[in-house]
Design an enzyme around this catalytic site. Structure first.
Site, PDB file in Angstrom:
ATOM      1  N   GLY A  23     -31.832  18.946 -22.115  1.00 49.54           N
ATOM      2  CA  GLY A  23     -32.161  18.494 -20.763  1.00 49.54           C
ATOM      3  C   GLY A  23     -31.634  17.100 -20.521  1.00 49.54           C
ATOM      4  N   GLY A  43     -31.817  13.062 -19.531  1.00 49.89           N
ATOM      5  CA  GLY A  43     -32.737  11.995 -19.906  1.00 49.89           C
ATOM      6  C   GLY A  43     -33.785  11.768 -18.836  1.00 49.89           C
ATOM      7  N   GLY A  61     -36.087  13.981 -20.987  1.00 49.46           N
ATOM      8  CA  GLY A  61     -36.301  12.807 -21.847  1.00 49.46           C
ATOM      9  C   GLY A  61     -37.519  12.015 -21.423  1.00 49.46           C
ATOM     10  CD  GLU A 103     -29.878   2.638 -33.943  1.00 47.68           C
ATOM     11  OE1 GLU A 103     -29.350   1.647 -33.381  1.00 47.68           O
ATOM     12  OE2 GLU A 103     -29.295   3.714 -34.109  1.00 47.68           O
ATOM     13  CB  CYS A 124     -25.531   0.794 -32.235  1.00 43.21           C
ATOM     14  SG  CYS A 124     -25.941   1.984 -33.525  1.00 43.21           S
TER      15      CYS A 124
HETATM   16  O1  TXE Z   1     -27.117   6.144 -23.136  1.00 40.62           O
HETATM   17  P1  TXE Z   1     -28.650   6.551 -22.897  1.00 40.62           P
HETATM   18  P2  TXE Z   1     -25.778   6.530 -22.325  1.00 40.62           P
HETATM   19  C1  TXE Z   1     -25.174   2.508 -25.394  1.00 40.62           C
HETATM   20  C2  TXE Z   1     -23.693   2.243 -25.269  1.00 40.62           C
HETATM   21  C3  TXE Z   1     -23.295   3.124 -24.122  1.00 40.62           C
HETATM   22  C4  TXE Z   1     -24.507   3.032 -23.235  1.00 40.62           C
HETATM   23  C5  TXE Z   1     -24.693   4.154 -22.226  1.00 40.62           C
HETATM   24  O2  TXE Z   1     -23.494   0.896 -24.942  1.00 40.62           O
HETATM   25  O3  TXE Z   1     -22.161   2.639 -23.463  1.00 40.62           O
HETATM   26  O4  TXE Z   1     -25.587   3.025 -24.138  1.00 40.62           O
HETATM   27  O5  TXE Z   1     -24.771   5.425 -22.865  1.00 40.62           O
HETATM   28  C6  TXE Z   1     -31.639   9.991 -23.018  1.00 40.62           C
HETATM   29  N1  TXE Z   1     -36.055   8.669 -20.720  1.00 40.62           N
HETATM   30  N2  TXE Z   1     -25.487   3.483 -26.418  1.00 40.62           N
HETATM   31  O6  TXE Z   1     -25.980   6.345 -20.862  1.00 40.62           O
HETATM   32  O7  TXE Z   1     -28.954   6.691 -21.465  1.00 40.62           O
HETATM   33  C7  TXE Z   1     -30.291  10.651 -22.807  1.00 40.62           C
HETATM   34  O8  TXE Z   1     -30.466  11.928 -22.231  1.00 40.62           O
HETATM   35  C8  TXE Z   1     -35.839   9.266 -21.914  1.00 40.62           C
HETATM   36  C9  TXE Z   1     -25.852   2.951 -27.719  1.00 40.62           C
HETATM   37  O9  TXE Z   1     -25.329   7.850 -22.742  1.00 40.62           O
HETATM   38  O10 TXE Z   1     -29.452   5.566 -23.666  1.00 40.62           O
HETATM   39  C10 TXE Z   1     -29.765  10.682 -24.234  1.00 40.62           C
HETATM   40  O11 TXE Z   1     -30.352  11.768 -24.936  1.00 40.62           O
HETATM   41  N3  TXE Z   1     -34.617   9.555 -22.378  1.00 40.62           N
HETATM   42  C11 TXE Z   1     -26.466   3.964 -28.592  1.00 40.62           C
HETATM   43  C12 TXE Z   1     -30.284   9.355 -24.823  1.00 40.62           C
HETATM   44  O12 TXE Z   1     -31.373   8.968 -23.973  1.00 40.62           O
HETATM   45  C13 TXE Z   1     -33.553   9.220 -21.630  1.00 40.62           C
HETATM   46  C14 TXE Z   1     -25.947   5.346 -28.484  1.00 40.62           C
HETATM   47  C15 TXE Z   1     -29.259   8.228 -24.856  1.00 40.62           C
HETATM   48  O13 TXE Z   1     -28.764   8.002 -23.557  1.00 40.62           O
HETATM   49  C16 TXE Z   1     -33.714   8.597 -20.373  1.00 40.62           C
HETATM   50  C17 TXE Z   1     -25.624   5.751 -27.125  1.00 40.62           C
HETATM   51  C18 TXE Z   1     -35.033   8.326 -19.917  1.00 40.62           C
HETATM   52  N4  TXE Z   1     -35.277   7.720 -18.759  1.00 40.62           N
HETATM   53  C19 TXE Z   1     -25.373   4.811 -26.164  1.00 40.62           C
HETATM   54  N5  TXE Z   1     -32.493   8.381 -19.848  1.00 40.62           N
HETATM   55  C20 TXE Z   1     -26.690   3.576 -30.025  1.00 40.62           C
HETATM   56  N6  TXE Z   1     -27.817   2.909 -30.301  1.00 40.62           N
HETATM   57  O14 TXE Z   1     -25.906   3.891 -30.907  1.00 40.62           O
HETATM   58  C21 TXE Z   1     -31.588   8.845 -20.746  1.00 40.62           C
HETATM   59  N7  TXE Z   1     -32.228   9.369 -21.817  1.00 40.62           N
END
Ligand code: TXE
Length: 471
Positions: free
Chosen positions: A200, A202, A206, A244, A278
């Site tokens: 699903g 986020g 999420g 993380e 990261c």
């Molecule tokens: O990340 P999101 P995104 C960083 C990296 C990247 C940026 C954007 O800088 O450019 O984040 O990536 C879920 N409640 N990292 O937009 O949104 C989403 O469905 C609960 C660093 O893809 O953080 C996914 O499963 N969950 C990082 C997960 O969160 C929610 C790795 C990650 O998505 C949500 C990835 C909500 N409101 C990106 N909104 C690392 N630490 O390595 C989204 N999600």
């Protein structure tokens, strides 16, 4: 076209009740290769209810039984490593070394946790009080697209070791990898409801998981902004959290460094997972005295980092995962120029000879000041900043002058000095001279890189809570 329409709930694959689909892409070709049905909050409720039913019996299984379950999960992942590898290559596009590491890590995550559980002392005495570490409650996990398979396995492994049932909401951009993995793990024959997977978005699935009143613990990996939203949602019912999040690691080159050894290391640490990591060391801190030489050697070293699709075994940098991430990296490269940094190698656009796919040019910026946004914000692509420093104190100050604190690096020859500098860095981890990955070492960050630690005994204890019996 692959159509993924099911979740894994209560030990079986069942149709999602969602009505919307999200497209899945091959980032090396930009072609749509499938769709995933986005589940509604109702599916999250069903999965949490299954996990809640499984919890009482599962939390009272013996550690020995759970060690056996972890071994079965490891075998199931290992038996399907080729299919997992293929799905990562197609849907994510990572080069072979990362794909191999991830496919092997999937099985190893379970074996590592089995080893921790085998020697873990669950009870201890404090005077006449008996303290027992008990499972924290039904867990929820949310994974990102840059290591979806790895994080599903490591979060599931710790839940099983702790005796908590779990609901996992994987990245919606990684649904083909999730499907292959879920089919594999189903083969391990765990009790129904112990692990559940809901595809699903986020915003819907999420956030429903993060807010669910029957979830006692959330383990999230993703961006700092989303981590903050998860933290807020979790607060309403006092969920325990492990977050993380992002990073902006420094790599400090000490002035006694052997550049023949250090320069390949700098590039490897900066370009981990095509820069979509990261833990990448994206700020390269160099003494003024060595600046010109390091610049020249880094620029020459880029020849060792060819960009290309996953099926080409020579590739060391793959595509960005999505159009959105490609645009983000492009905009940071443009921003760096505007801020006054100098492009040493690379720049905007695709590498020469590549017409399609979300490939970017590996880019080295120099004349960077630590106050520039390219030095402060997570770019999440193969874009590195070279920042000069005066002396050791100055290097430590610059390294720590960041909102993040996940993983830093120190490179040099004098081991006392390396440790002295490493101990002063504000991050959850510091890697000295390209030390090997240790899967049992705690993983996590300080400041806005997150809350808590994963892996090994620290990761296990993040899913447990002490109960004191005062006798
Ligand atoms: O990340 P999101 P995104 C960083 C990296 C990247 C940026 C954007 O800088 O450019 O984040 O990536 C879920 N409640 N990292 O937009 O949104 C989403 O469905 C609960 C660093 O893809 O953080 C996914 O499963 N969950 C990082 C997960 O969160 C929610 C790795 C990650 O998505 C949500 C990835 C909500 N409101 C990106 N909104 C690392 N630490 O390595 C989204 N999600």
């Amino acid at each position: 076209m692959r159509e993924i329409t099911e979740n894994y709930i209560d030990g079986q694959f069942c149709p999602s009740t969602g009505t919307e689909n999200a497209p899945l892409f091959n980032p090396a070709t930009e072609e749509q290769i499938g769709n995933v049905r986005l589940s509604a909050g109702r599916d999250v409720d069903t999965a949490v209810a299954a996990a809640k039913r499984a919890f009482p019996a599962f939390s009272n299984t013996s550690p020995g039984d759970r060690v056996l379950m972890l071994r079965r999960l490891a075998a199931a992942a290992a038996d399907n490593a080729d299919a997992i590898r293929k799905a990562i290559q197609e849907e994510y596009g990572a080069p072979a070394p990362f794909v191999d590491f991830t496919a092997n890590h999937a099985g190893n995550a379970f074996l590592d946790m089995a080893a921790v559980l085998e020697t873990y002392a669950r009870t201890r005495n404090i005077g006449t009080t008996e303290v027992e570490m008990r499972p924290v409650g039904v867990a929820g996990a949310i994974t990102p697209w840059n290591a979806n398979v790895g994080f599903i396995c490591s979060k599931l492994a710790v839940a099983v070791a702790a005796g908590t049932s779990i609901v996992i909401k994987p990245s919606e951009m990684s649904a083909m990898q999730t499907q292959v993995l879920a089919e594999a793990l189903h083969g391990a024959g765990l009790p129904s409801g112990v692990f559940n997977i809901v595809n699903g978005s986020g915003a819907d699935a999420g956030s429903a998981l993060a807010a669910h009143p029957d979830i006692g613990k959330i383990s999230f990996t993703g961006s700092t902004t989303t981590g903050q939203a998860v933290y807020r949602a979790a607060a309403a019912t006092m969920k325990r959290v492990t977050l993380e999040l992002g990073g902006k690691g420094a790599q400090i080159v000490l002035d006694d460094a052997d550049l023949d050894v250090v320069v390949p290391n700098l590039l490897a640490n900066g370009f981990i997972n095509s820069g979509q990591a990261c833990i990448a060391g994206t700020r390269i801190l160099v003494p003024f005295r060595l600046l010109a030489e390091v610049e020249a050697r880094l620029a020459a070293g880029l020849a060792e980092w060819p960009v290309g699709p996953a099926f080409d075994t020579a590739s060391r940098i793959g595509p960005m995962v999505s159009r959105k991430q490609w645009d983000q990296v492009q905009s940071y490269i443009a921003l760096g120029r505007i801020e006054g940094a100098r492009v040493l190698v690379g720049g905007e656009g695709r590498p020469d000879g590549i017409e399609r796919g979300w490939f970017v040019r590996p880019t080295l910026f120099t004349d960077v000041s630590n106050s520039m946004r390219i030095a402060r914000e997570e770019i999440f692509g193969p874009v590195l900043s070279i920042i000069p420093y005066r002396d050791e104190e100055d290097a430590i100050r610059i390294a720590n002058d960041t909102d993040y604190g996940l993983q830093n690096y120190v490179l040099g020859t004098n081991s006392d000095r390396l440790r002295r500098v490493a101990r002063r860095l504000e991050s959850g981890r510091v890697v000295i001279n390209g030390a090997a990955h240790n899967p049992l070492a705690p993983f996590g960050g300080t400041k806005q890189s997150g809350v808590g630690r994963e892996y090994g005994v620290f990761g296990l204890e993040a899913f447990l809570e002490p109960r004191a019996l005062l006798i």
